[in-house]
Write a protein that holds these residues in place. Structure first.
Motif, PDB file in Angstrom:
ATOM      1  N   PRO A  54       0.806  -1.227   0.000  1.00  0.00           N
ATOM      2  CA  PRO A  54       0.000   0.000   0.000  1.00  0.00           C
ATOM      3  C   PRO A  54       0.835   1.271   0.000  1.00  0.00           C
ATOM      4  N   ALA A  55       2.087   1.178   0.475  1.00  0.00           N
ATOM      5  CA  ALA A  55       2.956   2.359   0.525  1.00  0.00           C
ATOM      6  C   ALA A  55       3.260   2.892  -0.862  1.00  0.00           C
ATOM      7  N   ASP A  72       0.360   5.391  -0.971  1.00  0.00           N
ATOM      8  CA  ASP A  72       0.338   6.360   0.127  1.00  0.00           C
ATOM      9  C   ASP A  72       1.631   7.166   0.224  1.00  0.00           C
ATOM     10  N   ARG A  73       2.759   6.512  -0.004  1.00  0.00           N
ATOM     11  CA  ARG A  73       4.051   7.180   0.188  1.00  0.00           C
ATOM     12  C   ARG A  73       4.681   7.604  -1.132  1.00  0.00           C
ATOM     13  N   THR A  84       2.431   9.803  -3.565  1.00  0.00           N
ATOM     14  CA  THR A  84       2.308  11.113  -2.927  1.00  0.00           C
ATOM     15  C   THR A  84       3.583  11.931  -3.121  1.00  0.00           C
TER      16      THR A  84
END
Length: 318
Positions: free
Chosen positions: A260-261, A264-265, A268
């Motif tokens: 998922p990063a 999200d990371r 972004t």
């Protein structure tokens, strides 16, 4: 350790020499074909320096490592802006032509948004891959139709003919890619023998290595007075990474994102760095894109590395 160290030194020398030949050939071709260096940077140079990412993503997707392929596309864009463009601007300000500031920057922002739409559900499907490739097709057609806006009047090049420029371009590109790969291997082997962990190697040496073609090309371009080619290389590589590299896992290994990063990371970080670059380009109306933007991009890249490092510590339980 000695063979790896010698390989790194020789590869670094070849990298510097080949990047200079590559830029010379690209600039010469732009003169012969009557195209601006910015357009050549957006197309020929960007595709050439993005070739490693395309091959790595295709190989990773075929090996059931789609997460690595997605990380490759997003991570390359992060490194292109936070490291390659940042170091180039810190070394020497780069001219920001009006066409790059408006049309090309708009395309870069739209493509980044399109990648977000594709990734937002945490899955990559073949429909997503087709959508991204359709965007690439539309962009290619639009670029061809509007290339007259970016054309430069043809000029004679006293250093040789089109064949020589093409040889320098292709030969320089091949040596550029080989020497970058050899440098990554040599540096990684030296680090391993010194006891440096593989995770840290991946976040530093390998990440830098995949950006070496772009970095060497941009520095060589600015040194030879072709700053527009350097900026076009970064913008074009970012666009191709999302429209040509990201479809590889979608078409060859569709499925849910394992980490998922990545959304999200990493995505972004792509968005934030793109916005910083866009703001710097919009402010560069009557002056070159300068060191202030370079410092902001490099600071953003530093923050991203800190977030990566903390995530690594949390995962390893340190």
């Amino acid at each position: 350790m000695l063979p790896a160290l010698l390989t790194s030194v020789i590869a670094l020398m070849v990298l510097s020499w080949s990047s200079d030949r590559f830029v010379t050939g690209a600039a010469g071709l732009s003169l012969k074909l009557g195209l601006s260096p910015a357009l050549v940077g957006l197309t020929l140079v960007a595709f050439g320096t993005s070739a490693p990412e395309i091959l790595v993503s295709a190989t990773a997707a075929l090996s059931d490592s789609s997460a690595l392929a997605v990380a490759n596309a997003l991570g390359s864009n992060i490194a292109n802006m936070g490291l390659v463009l940042a170091l180039t601007l810190l070394w020497r300000p780069v001219p920001c032509p009006q066409d790059s500031r408006h049309q090309v920057l708009s395309v870069c922002l739209l493509v980044t948004a399109l990648a977000g739409v594709v990734l937002i559900d945490g899955r990559l499907t073949r429909v997503d891959g087709v959508l991204l490739l359709a965007g690439l097709t539309v962009l290619a057609v639009a670029t061809w139709k509007r290339k007259a806006l970016m054309e430069a009047p043809p000029r004679d090049n006293p250093e040789g003919g089109r064949g020589r420029d093409l040889l320098l371009f292709l030969g320089g590109l091949v040596l550029l890619l080989i020497s970058a790969r050899a440098l990554v291997w040599g540096a990684t082997e030296v680090a391993r023998q010194l006891g440096v962990g593989e995770a840290l190697i991946g976040l530093t040496l390998v990440a830098l290595g995949t950006s070496l073609p772009e970095l060497a090309t941009c520095l060589a371009a600015t040194r030879r007075g072709h700053g527009e080619l350097a900026l076009g290389n970064v913008l074009g590589s970012n666009i191709l990474n999302l429209l040509m590299v990201l479809p590889m896992p979608a078409l060859l290994g569709p499925g849910r994102l394992a980490d998922p990063a990545l959304l999200d990371r990493d995505y972004t970080a792509v968005v934030l760095l793109t916005l910083v670059m866009a703001l710097g380009m919009m402010l560069a109306v009557r002056r070159p894109l300068g060191r202030g933007t370079g410092l902001a991009l490099l600071a953003g890249y530093g923050v991203y590395l800190m977030v990566l490092w903390r995530g690594l510590q949390a995962t390893s339980g340190v």
